[in-house]
Write an enzyme that holds these catalytic residues in place. Structure first.
Site, PDB file in Angstrom:
ATOM      1  N   ASN A 173       0.871  -1.177   0.000  1.00 32.62           N
ATOM      2  CA  ASN A 173       0.000   0.000   0.000  1.00 32.62           C
ATOM      3  C   ASN A 173       0.909   1.227   0.000  1.00 32.62           C
ATOM      4  O   ASN A 173       1.555   1.518   1.004  1.00 32.62           O
ATOM      5  CB  ASN A 173      -0.885  -0.033   1.256  1.00 32.62           C
ATOM      6  CG  ASN A 173      -1.720   1.227   1.419  1.00 32.62           C
ATOM      7  OD1 ASN A 173      -1.813   2.045   0.497  1.00 32.62           O
ATOM      8  ND2 ASN A 173      -2.326   1.383   2.579  1.00 32.62           N
ATOM      9  N   TRP A 174       0.944   1.894  -1.144  1.00 29.75           N
ATOM     10  CA  TRP A 174       1.866   3.037  -1.272  1.00 29.75           C
ATOM     11  C   TRP A 174       1.349   4.281  -0.550  1.00 29.75           C
ATOM     12  O   TRP A 174       2.052   5.274  -0.472  1.00 29.75           O
ATOM     13  CB  TRP A 174       2.097   3.359  -2.752  1.00 29.75           C
ATOM     14  CG  TRP A 174       3.091   2.459  -3.415  1.00 29.75           C
ATOM     15  CD1 TRP A 174       3.605   1.285  -2.929  1.00 29.75           C
ATOM     16  CD2 TRP A 174       3.699   2.664  -4.696  1.00 29.75           C
ATOM     17  NE1 TRP A 174       4.498   0.754  -3.827  1.00 29.75           N
ATOM     18  CE2 TRP A 174       4.570   1.563  -4.920  1.00 29.75           C
ATOM     19  CE3 TRP A 174       3.573   3.638  -5.680  1.00 29.75           C
ATOM     20  CZ2 TRP A 174       5.326   1.444  -6.083  1.00 29.75           C
ATOM     21  CZ3 TRP A 174       4.328   3.520  -6.840  1.00 29.75           C
ATOM     22  CH2 TRP A 174       5.190   2.438  -7.044  1.00 29.75           C
ATOM     23  N   LYS A 175       0.101   4.230  -0.087  1.00 24.19           N
ATOM     24  CA  LYS A 175      -0.496   5.394   0.584  1.00 24.19           C
ATOM     25  C   LYS A 175      -0.292   6.643  -0.299  1.00 24.19           C
ATOM     26  O   LYS A 175      -0.366   6.533  -1.524  1.00 24.19           O
ATOM     27  CB  LYS A 175       0.060   5.527   2.001  1.00 24.19           C
ATOM     28  CG  LYS A 175      -0.119   4.215   2.800  1.00 24.19           C
ATOM     29  CD  LYS A 175       0.198   4.320   4.257  1.00 24.19           C
ATOM     30  CE  LYS A 175      -0.041   2.968   4.926  1.00 24.19           C
ATOM     31  NZ  LYS A 175       0.198   2.971   6.364  1.00 24.19           N
TER      32      LYS A 175
ATOM     33  N   GLU B  38      -4.589  -5.374  10.875  1.00 25.83           N
ATOM     34  CA  GLU B  38      -3.547  -4.378  11.078  1.00 25.83           C
ATOM     35  C   GLU B  38      -3.761  -3.718  12.441  1.00 25.83           C
ATOM     36  O   GLU B  38      -4.597  -2.803  12.559  1.00 25.83           O
ATOM     37  CB  GLU B  38      -3.618  -3.298   9.995  1.00 25.83           C
ATOM     38  CG  GLU B  38      -3.353  -3.810   8.610  1.00 25.83           C
ATOM     39  CD  GLU B  38      -2.851  -2.712   7.695  1.00 25.83           C
ATOM     40  OE1 GLU B  38      -1.895  -2.969   6.980  1.00 25.83           O
ATOM     41  OE2 GLU B  38      -3.392  -1.594   7.732  1.00 25.83           O
TER      42      GLU B  38
ATOM     43  N   GLU C 229      -6.365   4.318   8.547  1.00 25.19           N
ATOM     44  CA  GLU C 229      -6.181   5.743   8.234  1.00 25.19           C
ATOM     45  C   GLU C 229      -7.447   6.336   7.614  1.00 25.19           C
ATOM     46  O   GLU C 229      -7.656   7.553   7.673  1.00 25.19           O
ATOM     47  CB  GLU C 229      -4.949   5.910   7.324  1.00 25.19           C
ATOM     48  CG  GLU C 229      -3.664   5.639   8.105  1.00 25.19           C
ATOM     49  CD  GLU C 229      -2.482   5.155   7.288  1.00 25.19           C
ATOM     50  OE1 GLU C 229      -2.533   5.230   6.047  1.00 25.19           O
ATOM     51  OE2 GLU C 229      -1.504   4.684   7.904  1.00 25.19           O
TER      52      GLU C 229
ATOM     53  N   HIS D 259      -9.168   0.810   5.789  1.00 23.28           N
ATOM     54  CA  HIS D 259      -7.842   1.013   6.384  1.00 23.28           C
ATOM     55  C   HIS D 259      -7.996   1.936   7.597  1.00 23.28           C
ATOM     56  O   HIS D 259      -8.804   2.854   7.587  1.00 23.28           O
ATOM     57  CB  HIS D 259      -6.881   1.619   5.359  1.00 23.28           C
ATOM     58  CG  HIS D 259      -5.457   1.602   5.828  1.00 23.28           C
ATOM     59  ND1 HIS D 259      -4.977   2.494   6.749  1.00 23.28           N
ATOM     60  CD2 HIS D 259      -4.431   0.769   5.530  1.00 23.28           C
ATOM     61  CE1 HIS D 259      -3.704   2.218   6.996  1.00 23.28           C
ATOM     62  NE2 HIS D 259      -3.342   1.178   6.262  1.00 23.28           N
TER      63      HIS D 259
ATOM     64  N   GLY E  91       3.194  -1.243   4.205  1.00 23.22           N
ATOM     65  CA  GLY E  91       3.238   0.191   3.928  1.00 23.22           C
ATOM     66  C   GLY E  91       4.645   0.600   3.534  1.00 23.22           C
ATOM     67  O   GLY E  91       5.082   0.394   2.401  1.00 23.22           O
ATOM     68  N   GLY E  92       5.380   1.154   4.488  1.00 20.12           N
ATOM     69  CA  GLY E  92       6.691   1.735   4.204  1.00 20.12           C
ATOM     70  C   GLY E  92       7.634   0.825   3.435  1.00 20.12           C
ATOM     71  O   GLY E  92       8.284   1.265   2.470  1.00 20.12           O
TER      72      GLY E  92
ATOM     73  N   SER F 268       4.179  -2.592  10.142  1.00 19.29           N
ATOM     74  CA  SER F 268       5.649  -2.639  10.241  1.00 19.29           C
ATOM     75  C   SER F 268       6.238  -3.971   9.780  1.00 19.29           C
ATOM     76  O   SER F 268       7.206  -4.466  10.360  1.00 19.29           O
ATOM     77  CB  SER F 268       6.099  -2.301  11.666  1.00 19.29           C
ATOM     78  OG  SER F 268       5.740  -0.968  12.000  1.00 19.29           O
TER      79      SER F 268
HETATM   80  O1  LIG Z   1      -1.400  -0.585   4.660  1.00 21.20           O
HETATM   81  C1  LIG Z   1      -0.349  -0.813   5.249  1.00 21.20           C
HETATM   82  C2  LIG Z   1      -0.218  -0.655   6.664  1.00 21.20           C
HETATM   83  O2  LIG Z   1      -0.822   0.502   7.127  1.00 21.20           O
HETATM   84  C3  LIG Z   1       1.133  -0.928   7.245  1.00 21.20           C
HETATM   85  O3  LIG Z   1       2.011   0.158   7.103  1.00 21.20           O
HETATM   86  P1  LIG Z   1       3.538  -0.010   7.588  1.00 21.20           P
HETATM   87  O4  LIG Z   1       4.046  -1.262   6.954  1.00 21.20           O
HETATM   88  O5  LIG Z   1       4.232   1.214   7.122  1.00 21.20           O
HETATM   89  O6  LIG Z   1       3.480  -0.144   9.084  1.00 21.20           O
END
Ligand SMILES: O=C[C@H](O)COP(=O)(O)O
Length: 237
Positions: free
Chosen positions: A12-14, A160, A96, A94, A219-220, A198
């Site tokens: 997920n590139w957000k 999550e 967020e 999600h 994510g990151g 994470s």
């Molecule tokens: O959609 C992905 C998640 O929010 C996890 O993000 P993260 O891997 O940066 O903790």
């Protein structure tokens, strides 16, 4: 332990990326060719602005959708639009988006919209740190699933824990195992269950080895194709 469900490694590139990043999925193919990863699926969910410009050997998905097909909804994107732009999946619920106001009922409607459009919804659930500290994690997640998952056959659940997202704090394999076993008991044997929060190359193998973890929502660490590929390589064959 052998897994019966095909692993799904989802990035997920957000709100990251631009047109100059469109070479990245093809970089992924160069780093981890599809001929070597027939046992798993790789999904990238970029910002909606980039979807139509990507078509490089991985599945694509949206990060959210509106429940309606079209209409006066400034700034929103429908599931049908995501499908039209090349998506196969869409993330809904999600944390967020939930923090921005999405309720379980909204998530339910968005998951139904995904089905209507021919997309597979990835329905996110997870407890906050205070809910976990109060011993309510399994109850909170179970209630979210009851209220957010419509009566559809093809969907994915992403667990999550909110406190593990983007914080570097990963739930322990024991915590993830316990929660995923509870979710499995609730949703049955056919639903892919992803862990997110994470996930990194360093912890992927221990998480992906768990019986009821069928992939990851990243994510990151999913922004760089090398680390996404390292996570994908950690999935059991
Ligand atoms: O959609 C992905 C998640 O929010 C996890 O993000 P993260 O891997 O940066 O903790």
């Amino acid at each position: 332990m052998p897994q019966t469900l095909r692993p799904l490694i989802a990035a997920n590139w957000k709100m990251h990326g631009g047109l100059s990043w469109t070479s990245k999925p093809s970089d992924f193919e160069a780093i981890y060719p599809s001929s070597e990863r027939r046992h798993l699926d790789v999904l990238i969910c970029p910002p909606a602005t980039l979807l139509a410009s990507m078509n490089d050997g991985v599945f694509l998905g949206g990060q959210d959708c509106h429940a309606a097909v079209s209409g006066a909804h400034t700034g929103d994107v429908s599931a049908e639009m995501l499908k039209d732009a090349g998506a196969t999946y869409v993330i809904v619920g999600h944390s967020e988006r939930r923090a921005g106001g999405d309720t379980d009922e909204d998530v339910h409607a968005k998951a139904e919209a995904a089905k209507r459009a021919g997309l597979i919804p990835i329905i996110c659930v997870g407890e906050t740190e205070s809910q976990r500290d109060a011993g309510q994690a399994e109850h909170v997640v179970s209630e979210q699933i009851k209220a957010s998952v419509p009566d559809i056959a093809n969907y994915v659940i992403a667990y999550e824990p909110v406190w593990a997202i983007g914080t570097g704090k990963t739930a322990t394999p024991d915590d993830v195992d316990e929660m995923h076993n509870a979710i499995r008991a609730q949703v049955g044997p056919d639903v892919q269950l992803l862990y997110g929060g994470s996930v990194k190359p360093a912890n992927a193998e221990s998480l992906l080895a768990l019986k009821n973890v069928n992939g990851a929502l990243i994510g990151g660490a999913g922004l760089e194709m090398e680390s996404l590929a390292a996570i994908a390589r950690a999935a059991p064959k």
